[in-house]
Design an enzyme around this catalytic site. Structure first.
Site, PDB file in Angstrom:
ATOM      1  N   THR A 298       0.756  -1.284  -0.119  1.00 22.09           N
ATOM      2  CA  THR A 298       0.116   0.041   0.170  1.00 22.09           C
ATOM      3  C   THR A 298       0.873   1.237   0.050  1.00 22.09           C
TER       4      THR A 298
ATOM      5  N   GLY B 222      -4.144   2.173  -2.545  1.00 23.27           N
ATOM      6  CA  GLY B 222      -4.486   1.514  -1.600  1.00 23.27           C
ATOM      7  C   GLY B 222      -5.391  -0.001  -2.256  1.00 23.27           C
ATOM      8  N   SER B 223      -6.697   0.196  -2.633  1.00 24.01           N
ATOM      9  CA  SER B 223      -7.389  -0.739  -3.212  1.00 24.01           C
ATOM     10  C   SER B 223      -7.015  -1.048  -4.566  1.00 24.01           C
TER      11      SER B 223
ATOM     12  N   GLN C 106     -36.282 -11.374  26.501  1.00 22.49           N
ATOM     13  CA  GLN C 106     -36.408 -11.490  24.990  1.00 22.49           C
ATOM     14  C   GLN C 106     -35.579 -11.022  24.120  1.00 22.49           C
TER      15      GLN C 106
ATOM     16  N   GLY D 213     -23.801  -2.844  28.253  1.00 21.24           N
ATOM     17  CA  GLY D 213     -24.182  -1.414  28.522  1.00 21.24           C
ATOM     18  C   GLY D 213     -22.854  -0.527  28.682  1.00 21.24           C
TER      19      GLY D 213
ATOM     20  N   GLU E 191      -6.190  -5.740   3.944  1.00 20.25           N
ATOM     21  CA  GLU E 191      -6.259  -7.033   2.849  1.00 20.25           C
ATOM     22  C   GLU E 191      -7.366  -6.941   1.929  1.00 20.25           C
TER      23      GLU E 191
ATOM     24  N   HIS F  78     -13.820  -4.248   2.353  1.00 19.34           N
ATOM     25  CA  HIS F  78     -15.198  -5.106   2.314  1.00 19.34           C
ATOM     26  C   HIS F  78     -15.553  -4.699   0.680  1.00 19.34           C
TER      27      HIS F  78
HETATM   28  P1  TGC Z   1      -6.490  -8.066 -12.022  1.00 16.43           P
HETATM   29  O1  TGC Z   1      -6.692  -7.541 -13.267  1.00 16.43           O
HETATM   30  O2  TGC Z   1      -7.784  -8.827 -11.501  1.00 16.43           O
HETATM   31  O3  TGC Z   1      -5.342  -9.050 -11.709  1.00 16.43           O
HETATM   32  C1  TGC Z   1      -4.162  -8.613 -12.078  1.00 16.43           C
HETATM   33  C2  TGC Z   1      -3.137  -9.890 -11.902  1.00 16.43           C
HETATM   34  O4  TGC Z   1      -3.456 -10.467 -10.662  1.00 16.43           O
HETATM   35  C3  TGC Z   1      -3.934 -12.042 -10.871  1.00 16.43           C
HETATM   36  N1  TGC Z   1      -4.984 -11.950  -9.619  1.00 16.43           N
HETATM   37  C4  TGC Z   1      -4.503 -12.925  -8.583  1.00 16.43           C
HETATM   38  N2  TGC Z   1      -3.780 -13.706  -8.388  1.00 16.43           N
HETATM   39  C5  TGC Z   1      -3.825 -14.427  -7.352  1.00 16.43           C
HETATM   40  N3  TGC Z   1      -4.689 -14.102  -6.251  1.00 16.43           N
HETATM   41  C6  TGC Z   1      -5.627 -13.333  -6.401  1.00 16.43           C
HETATM   42  N4  TGC Z   1      -6.547 -12.940  -5.229  1.00 16.43           N
HETATM   43  C7  TGC Z   1      -5.650 -12.503  -7.643  1.00 16.43           C
HETATM   44  N5  TGC Z   1      -6.293 -11.521  -7.931  1.00 16.43           N
HETATM   45  C8  TGC Z   1      -6.045 -11.298  -9.263  1.00 16.43           C
HETATM   46  C9  TGC Z   1      -4.560 -11.965 -12.069  1.00 16.43           C
HETATM   47  O5  TGC Z   1      -5.104 -13.006 -12.539  1.00 16.43           O
HETATM   48  C10 TGC Z   1      -4.036 -11.120 -12.752  1.00 16.43           C
HETATM   49  O6  TGC Z   1      -2.675 -11.736 -13.371  1.00 16.43           O
HETATM   50  P2  TGC Z   1      -2.046 -11.753 -14.828  1.00 16.43           P
HETATM   51  O7  TGC Z   1      -1.088 -12.689 -14.988  1.00 16.43           O
HETATM   52  O8  TGC Z   1      -3.474 -11.853 -15.798  1.00 16.43           O
HETATM   53  O9  TGC Z   1      -1.522 -10.046 -15.068  1.00 16.43           O
HETATM   54  O10 TGC Z   1      -6.335  -6.773 -11.073  1.00 16.43           O
HETATM   55  P3  TGC Z   1      -7.140  -5.579 -10.991  1.00 16.43           P
HETATM   56  O11 TGC Z   1      -6.357  -4.451 -11.229  1.00 16.43           O
HETATM   57  O12 TGC Z   1      -8.382  -5.543 -11.446  1.00 16.43           O
HETATM   58  O13 TGC Z   1      -7.265  -5.419  -9.314  1.00 16.43           O
HETATM   59  C11 TGC Z   1      -8.013  -6.489  -8.673  1.00 16.43           C
HETATM   60  C12 TGC Z   1      -8.021  -6.083  -7.195  1.00 16.43           C
HETATM   61  C13 TGC Z   1      -9.057  -4.773  -7.006  1.00 16.43           C
HETATM   62  C14 TGC Z   1      -9.172  -7.108  -6.552  1.00 16.43           C
HETATM   63  C15 TGC Z   1      -6.750  -5.909  -6.486  1.00 16.43           C
HETATM   64  O14 TGC Z   1      -6.176  -4.955  -6.992  1.00 16.43           O
HETATM   65  C16 TGC Z   1      -6.835  -6.197  -4.888  1.00 16.43           C
HETATM   66  O15 TGC Z   1      -7.231  -7.242  -4.234  1.00 16.43           O
HETATM   67  N6  TGC Z   1      -7.130  -5.094  -4.376  1.00 16.43           N
HETATM   68  C17 TGC Z   1      -6.881  -4.688  -2.857  1.00 16.43           C
HETATM   69  C18 TGC Z   1      -5.462  -4.510  -2.369  1.00 16.43           C
HETATM   70  C19 TGC Z   1      -5.250  -5.108  -1.133  1.00 16.43           C
HETATM   71  O16 TGC Z   1      -5.618  -6.134  -0.691  1.00 16.43           O
HETATM   72  N7  TGC Z   1      -4.075  -4.837  -0.344  1.00 16.43           N
HETATM   73  C20 TGC Z   1      -3.752  -5.242   0.725  1.00 16.43           C
HETATM   74  C21 TGC Z   1      -2.348  -4.846   1.304  1.00 16.43           C
HETATM   75  S1  TGC Z   1      -1.562  -5.615   2.505  1.00 16.43           S
HETATM   76  C22 TGC Z   1      -2.426  -5.517   3.826  1.00 16.43           C
HETATM   77  O17 TGC Z   1      -3.412  -5.280   3.933  1.00 16.43           O
HETATM   78  C23 TGC Z   1      -1.892  -6.291   4.944  1.00 16.43           C
HETATM   79  S2  TGC Z   1      -2.552  -6.172   6.534  1.00 16.43           S
HETATM   80  C24 TGC Z   1      -1.716  -7.198   7.362  1.00 16.43           C
HETATM   81  C25 TGC Z   1      -1.983  -7.393   8.701  1.00 16.43           C
HETATM   82  O18 TGC Z   1      -1.779  -6.757   9.660  1.00 16.43           O
HETATM   83  O19 TGC Z   1      -2.881  -8.422   8.942  1.00 16.43           O
HETATM   84  P1  FAD Z   2      -8.900   3.542  -0.523  1.00 14.06           P
HETATM   85  O1  FAD Z   2      -8.611   2.236  -1.431  1.00 14.06           O
HETATM   86  O2  FAD Z   2      -8.622   4.729  -0.944  1.00 14.06           O
HETATM   87  O3  FAD Z   2     -10.581   3.071  -0.110  1.00 14.06           O
HETATM   88  C1  FAD Z   2     -11.424   4.255   0.208  1.00 14.06           C
HETATM   89  C2  FAD Z   2     -12.885   3.717   0.177  1.00 14.06           C
HETATM   90  O4  FAD Z   2     -13.218   3.516  -1.176  1.00 14.06           O
HETATM   91  C3  FAD Z   2     -12.986   2.092   0.686  1.00 14.06           C
HETATM   92  O5  FAD Z   2     -14.481   2.218   1.460  1.00 14.06           O
HETATM   93  C4  FAD Z   2     -13.147   1.355  -0.463  1.00 14.06           C
HETATM   94  O6  FAD Z   2     -13.647   0.117  -0.428  1.00 14.06           O
HETATM   95  C5  FAD Z   2     -13.490   2.239  -1.606  1.00 14.06           C
HETATM   96  N1  FAD Z   2     -13.321   1.777  -2.788  1.00 14.06           N
HETATM   97  C6  FAD Z   2     -12.149   1.800  -3.607  1.00 14.06           C
HETATM   98  N2  FAD Z   2     -12.262   1.411  -4.825  1.00 14.06           N
HETATM   99  C7  FAD Z   2     -13.667   1.126  -5.011  1.00 14.06           C
HETATM  100  C8  FAD Z   2     -14.106   0.569  -5.943  1.00 14.06           C
HETATM  101  N3  FAD Z   2     -13.540   0.261  -7.017  1.00 14.06           N
HETATM  102  N4  FAD Z   2     -15.640   0.387  -5.912  1.00 14.06           N
HETATM  103  C9  FAD Z   2     -16.339   0.861  -4.860  1.00 14.06           C
HETATM  104  N5  FAD Z   2     -15.421   1.297  -3.716  1.00 14.06           N
HETATM  105  C10 FAD Z   2     -14.121   1.417  -3.716  1.00 14.06           C
HETATM  106  N6  FAD Z   2      -0.726  -2.294   3.661  1.00 14.06           N
HETATM  107  C11 FAD Z   2       0.129  -3.041   3.218  1.00 14.06           C
HETATM  108  O7  FAD Z   2       0.479  -2.911   2.088  1.00 14.06           O
HETATM  109  N7  FAD Z   2       0.966  -3.898   4.315  1.00 14.06           N
HETATM  110  C12 FAD Z   2       0.433  -3.826   5.586  1.00 14.06           C
HETATM  111  O8  FAD Z   2       1.322  -4.348   6.369  1.00 14.06           O
HETATM  112  C13 FAD Z   2      -0.600  -3.198   5.837  1.00 14.06           C
HETATM  113  N8  FAD Z   2      -1.056  -3.069   7.061  1.00 14.06           N
HETATM  114  C14 FAD Z   2      -2.253  -2.537   7.488  1.00 14.06           C
HETATM  115  C15 FAD Z   2      -2.445  -2.025   8.814  1.00 14.06           C
HETATM  116  C16 FAD Z   2      -3.506  -1.294   9.310  1.00 14.06           C
HETATM  117  C17 FAD Z   2      -3.768  -0.829  10.710  1.00 14.06           C
HETATM  118  C18 FAD Z   2      -4.438  -0.425   8.155  1.00 14.06           C
HETATM  119  C19 FAD Z   2      -5.454   0.370   8.732  1.00 14.06           C
HETATM  120  C20 FAD Z   2      -4.052  -0.819   6.750  1.00 14.06           C
HETATM  121  C21 FAD Z   2      -2.978  -1.602   6.530  1.00 14.06           C
HETATM  122  N9  FAD Z   2      -2.645  -1.925   5.349  1.00 14.06           N
HETATM  123  C22 FAD Z   2      -1.205  -2.286   5.115  1.00 14.06           C
HETATM  124  C23 FAD Z   2      -3.266  -0.922   4.028  1.00 14.06           C
HETATM  125  C24 FAD Z   2      -4.634  -1.481   3.994  1.00 14.06           C
HETATM  126  O9  FAD Z   2      -4.438  -2.986   2.908  1.00 14.06           O
HETATM  127  C25 FAD Z   2      -5.166  -0.543   2.865  1.00 14.06           C
HETATM  128  O10 FAD Z   2      -5.683   0.599   3.869  1.00 14.06           O
HETATM  129  C26 FAD Z   2      -6.516  -1.080   2.016  1.00 14.06           C
HETATM  130  O11 FAD Z   2      -6.091  -1.790   1.089  1.00 14.06           O
HETATM  131  C27 FAD Z   2      -7.330  -0.030   1.562  1.00 14.06           C
HETATM  132  O12 FAD Z   2      -6.816   1.222   0.956  1.00 14.06           O
HETATM  133  P2  FAD Z   2      -6.775   2.563   1.346  1.00 14.06           P
HETATM  134  O13 FAD Z   2      -6.947   3.014   2.838  1.00 14.06           O
HETATM  135  O14 FAD Z   2      -5.929   3.402   0.460  1.00 14.06           O
HETATM  136  O15 FAD Z   2      -8.513   2.868   0.933  1.00 14.06           O
END
Ligand code: TGC
Ligand code: FAD
Length: 388
Positions: free
Chosen positions: A136, A141-142, A283, A343, A367, A370
């Site tokens: 991120t 982010g997303s 209830q 409460g 991750e 929603h």
């Molecule tokens: P899209 O065109 O769908 O896919 C691009 C390429 O990726 C492949 N792919 C996947 N492969 C494995 N697992 C999946 N779940 C996959 N989803 C897609 C896909 O096949 C493609 O491959 P290729 O070879 O054809 O290029 O990509 P898109 O740009 O439409 O985006 C899809 C979307 C929105 C679902 C994706 O960008 C996404 O999941 N966004 C959310 C980002 C996210 O989750 N960030 C998390 C950051 S890390 C974190 O939050 C850690 S918190 C840690 C903690 O404290 O627990």
């Molecule tokens: P945005 O992507 O800007 O989204 C803002 C709002 O817009 C959300 O409600 C979202 O759902 C909505 N939105 C976005 N796109 C769309 C769409 N196409 N349609 C409808 N709604 C949409 N990241 C890492 O890489 N590594 C980590 O270890 C990590 N740890 C984290 C720990 C904490 C405590 C927190 C809060 C976050 C962490 N993250 C980490 C980041 C996390 O993965 C991002 O916050 C998350 O992916 C969302 O990105 P954003 O906060 O920029 O929100």
């Protein structure tokens, strides 16, 4: 006396293997006896002691679902059950283990060179070395595909520039996995702490996931040797594959937090007297507990099903999205309802419910939010892509 245990309404215990049950019980007892007494203070202070990593390492929880290199080689179900027990304690505990095992050790194991595996995995399994996962950014982010962090070649070296935001364990990690754009698409790099040009800054004043370190990573002309690149990861599919591992743990983990809230609410409702009767005999309170129980039980069933699908090789990313979508929002609803049953007491750190509700706001967002997971599910059901 109650005829259904709040922690296993459907008797799923019987569907677990002996070793899964034993591990679950060990971690449950460890969390309850050794960690829970300190969790409220960590939450209040906004910290998580670094030494916890070694304790998790001793229990074999770090990278536990990986084979070799000092890792336990446990099943996805065992990994999920551990995540549930840790998050029943606090989301910060589960986050530490998710990041270390699924977001850092897994990509090294899956995409790394033999040298990278030898260098990092055994030390990470014991908790001696900690890692973080930098995907991120402030403006990505997303939509991680829009990242601005770059890696350009200089001879055989790489030069990295950019900023990563919201990175769990960032400032205490010995190595960061940084995802960056190259001329040939996104690649992953291992950036050891102390590399010139690489600094971190903690994010303070969080009202959620307080018992966890969250940091910004700053990369200013960071020079890395060719050997720092993860050779097997190419394109956005690399980090998204990695996220699939961690998200399965979250499906279980969020349910663990919900279960802890349900147990606390049941206990409270049975003992708190108002109008001359336990509030659990009203209830309205029973309707709340029934709804919470139904959500927790359904979430346990869903989590177990997904883990068994992973073991059978039939689990798809959209299944994991369904799990995260469903179990995290259910857990948040359960935590908030538990809070109403308690409460005023419910708003304090004496009880776990408000802390879990606050933490689950983060889990709803990280991750994959929603909304993102609903769109992945919508895409899978319709064949139509809402993202592009
Ligand atoms: P899209 O065109 O769908 O896919 C691009 C390429 O990726 C492949 N792919 C996947 N492969 C494995 N697992 C999946 N779940 C996959 N989803 C897609 C896909 O096949 C493609 O491959 P290729 O070879 O054809 O290029 O990509 P898109 O740009 O439409 O985006 C899809 C979307 C929105 C679902 C994706 O960008 C996404 O999941 N966004 C959310 C980002 C996210 O989750 N960030 C998390 C950051 S890390 C974190 O939050 C850690 S918190 C840690 C903690 O404290 O627990
Ligand atoms: P945005 O992507 O800007 O989204 C803002 C709002 O817009 C959300 O409600 C979202 O759902 C909505 N939105 C976005 N796109 C769309 C769409 N196409 N349609 C409808 N709604 C949409 N990241 C890492 O890489 N590594 C980590 O270890 C990590 N740890 C984290 C720990 C904490 C405590 C927190 C809060 C976050 C962490 N993250 C980490 C980041 C996390 O993965 C991002 O916050 C998350 O992916 C969302 O990105 P954003 O906060 O920029 O929100």
């Amino acid at each position: 006396t109650p005829t259904l245990p709040a922690n296993d309404i459907l008797g799923l215990d019987a569907d677990l293997l002996d070793e899964e049950r034993m591990l679950r019980d060990t971690v449950r007892a460890f969390v309850q006896r050794e960690l829970l007494p300190d969790v409220p203070q960590w939450f209040e202070d906004g910290e998580l002691p670094r030494e916890l990593a070694q304790r998790f390492g001793e229990l074999g929880l770090l990278g536990m679902h990986l084979e070799g290199y000092g890792c336990a080689g446990a099943s996805p179900t065992a990994y999920g059950l551990v995540c549930a027990e840790l998050e029943a304690g606090d989301t910060g505990l589960r986050s530490l283990v998710s990041v270390q095992g699924s977001l850092v050790m897994f990509p090294i194991h899956r995409f790394g060179s033999e040298e990278q595996k030898q260098e990092w995995l055994p030390r990470m399994a014991t908790g001696e070395a900690l890692g973080c996962f930098g995907l991120t950014e402030p403006d990505a982010g997303s939509d991680p595909g829009s990242m601005r962090t770059t890696a350009r070649r200089d001879g055989s070296d790489w030069i990295l520039n950019g900023t990563k935001m919201w990175i769990t364990t960032g400032s205490i990690a010995d190595v960061a996995i940084v995802w960056a754009k190259t001329e040939d698409g996104i690649r992953g790099f291992l950036v050891p702490r102390g590399t010139p040009g690489f600094t971190t800054q903690d994010i303070h004043h969080k009202l959620s996931l307080r018992a966890s370190v969250t940091s910004e990573l700053l990369l200013d002309d960071v020079r890395l040797p060719a050997s720092a690149e993860l050779p097997g990861a190419r394109g956005l599919g690399g980090p998204l594959t990695v996220l699939g591992e961690a998200r399965l743990g979250i499906v279980f983990g969020a349910n663990g937090a919900a279960r802890a809230c349900l147990e606390a609410a049941v206990e409270y409702a049975r003992t708190r007297i108002q109008f001359g009767k336990p509030i659990g005999s009203f209830q309205l309170t029973q309707a709340k507990l029934a709804e919470m129980g139904a959500r927790v039980a359904a979430g346990q069933l869903l989590a177990l099903r997904l883990a068994r699908m992973k073991e059978a090789g039939t689990l798809k990313p959209e299944h994991v999205s369904l799990g995260k979508y469903s179990n995290v929002s259910a857990a948040l609803a359960v935590a908030r309802e538990a809070r109403t049953i308690m409460g005023a007491n419910g708003i304090t750190l004496e009880y776990p419910v408000m802390r879990h509700a606050a933490n689950l706001e983060t889990v709803l967002t990280y991750e994959g939010t929603h909304e993102v997971h609903s769109l992945v599910l919508g895409r899978a059901l319709t064949g139509l892509n809402a993202f592009s």
